[in-house]
Write an enzyme that holds these catalytic residues in place. Structure first.
Site, mmCIF file in Angstrom:
data_model
loop_
_atom_site.group_PDB
_atom_site.id
_atom_site.type_symbol
_atom_site.label_atom_id
_atom_site.label_comp_id
_atom_site.label_asym_id
_atom_site.label_seq_id
_atom_site.Cartn_x
_atom_site.Cartn_y
_atom_site.Cartn_z
ATOM 1 C CG HIS A 68 -0.497 0.073 2.513
ATOM 2 N ND1 HIS A 68 0.131 1.179 2.993
ATOM 3 C CD2 HIS A 68 -0.520 -0.821 3.535
ATOM 4 C CE1 HIS A 68 0.477 0.979 4.250
ATOM 5 N NE2 HIS A 68 0.096 -0.225 4.603
ATOM 6 C CG HIS A 120 4.039 -1.177 2.430
ATOM 7 N ND1 HIS A 120 2.979 -1.969 2.102
ATOM 8 C CD2 HIS A 120 4.247 -1.387 3.753
ATOM 9 C CE1 HIS A 120 2.563 -2.639 3.158
ATOM 10 N NE2 HIS A 120 3.317 -2.289 4.185
ATOM 11 C CB CYS A 147 -2.049 -7.544 18.521
ATOM 12 S SG CYS A 147 -2.636 -6.909 16.923
ATOM 13 C CB CYS A 151 1.349 -5.130 15.405
ATOM 14 S SG CYS A 151 0.485 -5.099 16.950
ATOM 15 C CB CYS A 157 -4.114 -4.316 18.908
ATOM 16 S SG CYS A 157 -2.688 -3.508 18.189
ATOM 17 C CG HIS A 198 -3.117 -3.506 14.005
ATOM 18 N ND1 HIS A 198 -1.926 -3.621 14.658
ATOM 19 C CD2 HIS A 198 -2.834 -3.382 12.688
ATOM 20 C CE1 HIS A 198 -0.945 -3.592 13.771
ATOM 21 N NE2 HIS A 198 -1.465 -3.443 12.579
ATOM 22 C CE LYS A 247 0.002 2.623 10.236
ATOM 23 N NZ LYS A 247 0.231 1.264 10.665
ATOM 24 C CE LYS A 269 -5.341 -5.902 2.202
ATOM 25 N NZ LYS A 269 -6.736 -6.167 2.241
HETATM 26 N N1 MSP Z 1 6.988 -6.452 9.160
HETATM 27 C C1 MSP Z 1 7.019 -5.367 10.053
HETATM 28 C C2 MSP Z 1 8.368 -4.680 10.029
HETATM 29 C C3 MSP Z 1 9.529 -5.566 10.319
HETATM 30 S S1 MSP Z 1 11.030 -4.700 10.136
HETATM 31 C C4 MSP Z 1 12.181 -5.708 10.801
HETATM 32 C C5 MSP Z 1 5.940 -4.356 9.676
HETATM 33 N N2 MSP Z 1 5.441 -4.474 8.443
HETATM 34 S S2 MSP Z 1 4.312 -3.509 7.837
HETATM 35 O O1 MSP Z 1 4.058 -4.011 6.501
HETATM 36 O O2 MSP Z 1 3.199 -3.430 8.710
HETATM 37 O O3 MSP Z 1 4.945 -2.082 7.752
HETATM 38 C C6 MSP Z 1 6.138 -1.874 7.034
HETATM 39 C C7 MSP Z 1 6.578 -0.423 7.151
HETATM 40 O O4 MSP Z 1 5.599 0.405 6.535
HETATM 41 C C8 MSP Z 1 6.687 0.025 8.618
HETATM 42 O O5 MSP Z 1 7.847 0.804 8.803
HETATM 43 C C9 MSP Z 1 5.442 0.842 8.818
HETATM 44 O O6 MSP Z 1 5.575 1.852 9.781
HETATM 45 C C10 MSP Z 1 5.261 1.444 7.423
HETATM 46 N N3 MSP Z 1 3.889 1.861 7.221
HETATM 47 C C11 MSP Z 1 2.763 1.101 7.286
HETATM 48 N N4 MSP Z 1 1.673 1.910 7.149
HETATM 49 C C12 MSP Z 1 2.070 3.191 6.993
HETATM 50 C C13 MSP Z 1 1.430 4.413 6.750
HETATM 51 N N5 MSP Z 1 0.128 4.545 6.684
HETATM 52 N N6 MSP Z 1 2.223 5.501 6.548
HETATM 53 C C14 MSP Z 1 3.590 5.420 6.545
HETATM 54 N N7 MSP Z 1 4.215 4.285 6.780
HETATM 55 C C15 MSP Z 1 3.494 3.179 7.096
HETATM 56 O O7 MSP Z 1 5.650 -3.497 10.484
#
Ligand code: MSP
Length: 530
Positions: A21, A24, A129, A132, A147, A150, A298, A301
């Site tokens: 998304h 990322h 949870c 996360c 959580c 979430h 925020k 998903k």
């Molecule tokens: N898998 C773990 C991270 C493990 S690192 C050793 C995780 N994955 S995640 O897919 O949920 O998130 C990946 C990254 O994307 C995280 O740094 C998270 O903060 C970032 N983001 C997820 N949603 C976001 C937003 N809405 N805005 C900005 N960054 C966001 O956490």
């Protein structure tokens, strides 16, 4: 291996339970801008990202779709790699935690911590949870046991786990954070972590029993390594830990982990303590960026309010989205992400300010100077010309200072200040009048200043909008190449060779037409991830 100074930067690795998304994409672009900047400063950059695959959600999703978890994650990893390609993310490595090299690194770090006596067996009784993959104390949950991140129900579990002795290292870590102000940035994140450590941080589980998707504990095959202990090690895997000693010696410790603010606890407390226990050096910096928000919430998903990064870049262009991220969201703070604000940013910053400056300036150089870079007469500068030249001369310093602390929007502000001054200079000096009054030296000097501002701006925007920068170079007739350009040599006023041929060509950012845009947006919304 080359002797060049090197820089190892990482993003977090993304959960492989669904497609990418926009959050990322935001994190990867942020890290990519820093990676490109470091290359321009002469560093050889190692830049890794990847997918976090041993999660419960992955198991559930694979089961739901009737495929083997490995086949499921491999498929998702392709989507994340495609995202990197589309967004021009210059990664040098992509770690999937289901890879053999990663299992080797995890087993070795686990073994080291175990042998140091820092991992012990116990019973965990409390909340978990799945979204996360975090253990929570009762007090950390919302009133209805959800959580805090979430907002979904946490599970109450009781199981035998192996624990890491966090408590043994908290004083040492506190001292490290206090002695190294750069270790956790920005300041707000640093203060949050200091407060967490001071209020007492318990030992954490580093294994889970009875799961058949994960890396088995080297010391007990009835358990797998807890997904966060596993995932954090991806950074060491990328650097070659347990597989390529020479590479690891070269790149470790990491220079910067770029991660979201929701996962600083893992990166600033658990990860450093894992490394201390395993006898490895700590990363030099962890930078916790903010969230992309949708109407103040925020994007995630779980909340169903996300934007598909692929579609939005197809509509506006990758450079525009990259610019929007860098210029409109203060790195470290949350920022709104909406189609309306992208349109506004495009129309004002790109079409009006930058696009217009380039169009008008090149138009005049074609018209008054035969499409050749004119002469510059320093002795005839008036106060307005002097002011902009002075500002341009400061750019190298100001830009460097801001980029060195990952202040991406500030670095662009420095360029846009110059762009505004240049647009104002056109109005104030009215080159068409200088031409009419036969003030040729003044005319040429003003136009030279404008071209120089455009050249300097093209270098500043290079890490952010690489395609736009090279399109500007083609117009200016400079033969720069991102792979070889050295910012410390080129980001100085006066380097544009006089007499070179310029070509206006097509406008860079034609203004977005509202009706056309509405149609595009409608199509985009229909395609937004379900
Ligand atoms: N898998 C773990 C991270 C493990 S690192 C050793 C995780 N994955 S995640 O897919 O949920 O998130 C990946 C990254 O994307 C995280 O740094 C998270 O903060 C970032 N983001 C997820 N949603 C976001 C937003 N809405 N805005 C900005 N960054 C966001 O956490």
């Amino acid at each position: 291996m080359s002797d060049k100074k090197h820089y190892f930067i990482t993003t977090a690795i993304d959960y492989a339970n669904s497609k990418p998304h926009i959050g990322h994409a935001y994190e990867k672009v942020t890290a990519d801008i820093i990676a490109r900047y470091k290359r321009l400063k002469g560093y050889e950059v190692y830049f890794s990202t990847g997918t976090d695959e041993h999660s419960l959600n992955v198991m559930a999703k694979a089961k739901e779709t009737g495929v083997d978890p490995k086949a499921y994650v491999d498929n998702i990893a392709v989507a994340f790699k495609d995202l990197c390609t589309q967004y021009k993310i210059t990664i040098t490595d992509f770690v999937q935690t289901s890879e053999v090299r990663h299992a080797k690194a995890v087993s070795e770090i686990f073994r080291r911590c175990f042998e140091t006596g820092d991992i012990y067996k116990g019973t965990y009784e409390g909340w978990y949870c799945k979204s996360c993959e975090s253990f929570y104390a009762q007090g950390e949950l919302t009133e209805d046991n959800c959580c805090p991140t979430h907002k979904s129900k946490a599970d109450l579990i009781k199981e035998d786990n192996y624990f890491l002795k966090i408590t043994k290292y908290t004083d040492k870590l506190l001292k490290h954070i206090e002695d190294n102000p750069d270790f956790i940035q920005p300041e707000t994140r640093r203060n949050e972590i200091l407060a967490m450590l001071k209020s007492g941080f318990r030992d954490v589980s580093v294994s889970r029993p009875g799961l058949n998707w994960g890396i088995p504990l080297p010391v007990d095959h009835t358990q797998t390594v807890y997904v966060w202990f596993d995932a954090l090690i991806n950074y060491a895997t990328a650097a070659g830990f347990a597989t390529d000693e020479e590479k690891f010696k070269k790149y470790w410790p990491a220079d910067a982990h770029i991660i979201g603010k929701d996962i600083t606890k893992f990166h600033c407390i658990i990860w450093p303590i894992m490394l201390m226990s395993a006898g490895l050096a700590l990363p030099k910096k962890v930078f916790g960026h903010g969230f992309l928000l949708n109407k103040g919430e925020k994007m995630s998903k779980t909340r169903g309010n996300i934007v598909d990064p692929v579609n939005i870049a197809n509509v506006f262009g990758v450079d525009v989205i990259r610019y929007y991220f860098a210029a409109n969201i203060t790195n470290g703070s949350d920022g709104e992400f909406s189609e309306d604000s992208i349109i506004l940013c495009y129309n004002t910053d790109l079409a009006n300010d930058l696009g217009n400056l380039i169009n008008r300036s090149l138009n005049m150089v074609e018209k008054y100077c035969g499409a050749k870079v004119p002469q510059y007469y320093e002795t005839i500068l008036d106060d307005k010309m002097k002011a902009i030249v002075e500002q341009a001369k400061q750019l190298h310093k100001v830009y460097g200072e801001r980029m060195d602390v990952f202040n991406l929007s500030g670095s662009l502000d420095a360029a846009w200040d110059l762009i505004s001054m240049a647009n104002k200079l056109i109005e104030d000096e009215a080159p068409w009048n200088l031409q009419k009054n036969n003030k040729i030296h003044e005319l040429e000097t003003v136009l030279y200043i404008l071209l120089e501002v455009i050249r300097l701006v093209s270098i500043v925007i290079l890490p952010v909008m690489p395609d736009t920068a090279s399109r500007i170079w083609a117009k200016l007739g400079v033969n720069y190449d991102e792979k070889t350009i050295i910012i410390d040599e080129e980001l100085h006023f006066g380097k544009l060779a006089k007499g070179g041929a310029v070509a206006k060509g097509d406008p860079l950012f034609p203004r977005i037409l509202d009706e056309k845009e509405a149609e595009k947006l409608k199509a985009l919304k229909e395609k937004t991830l379900k």
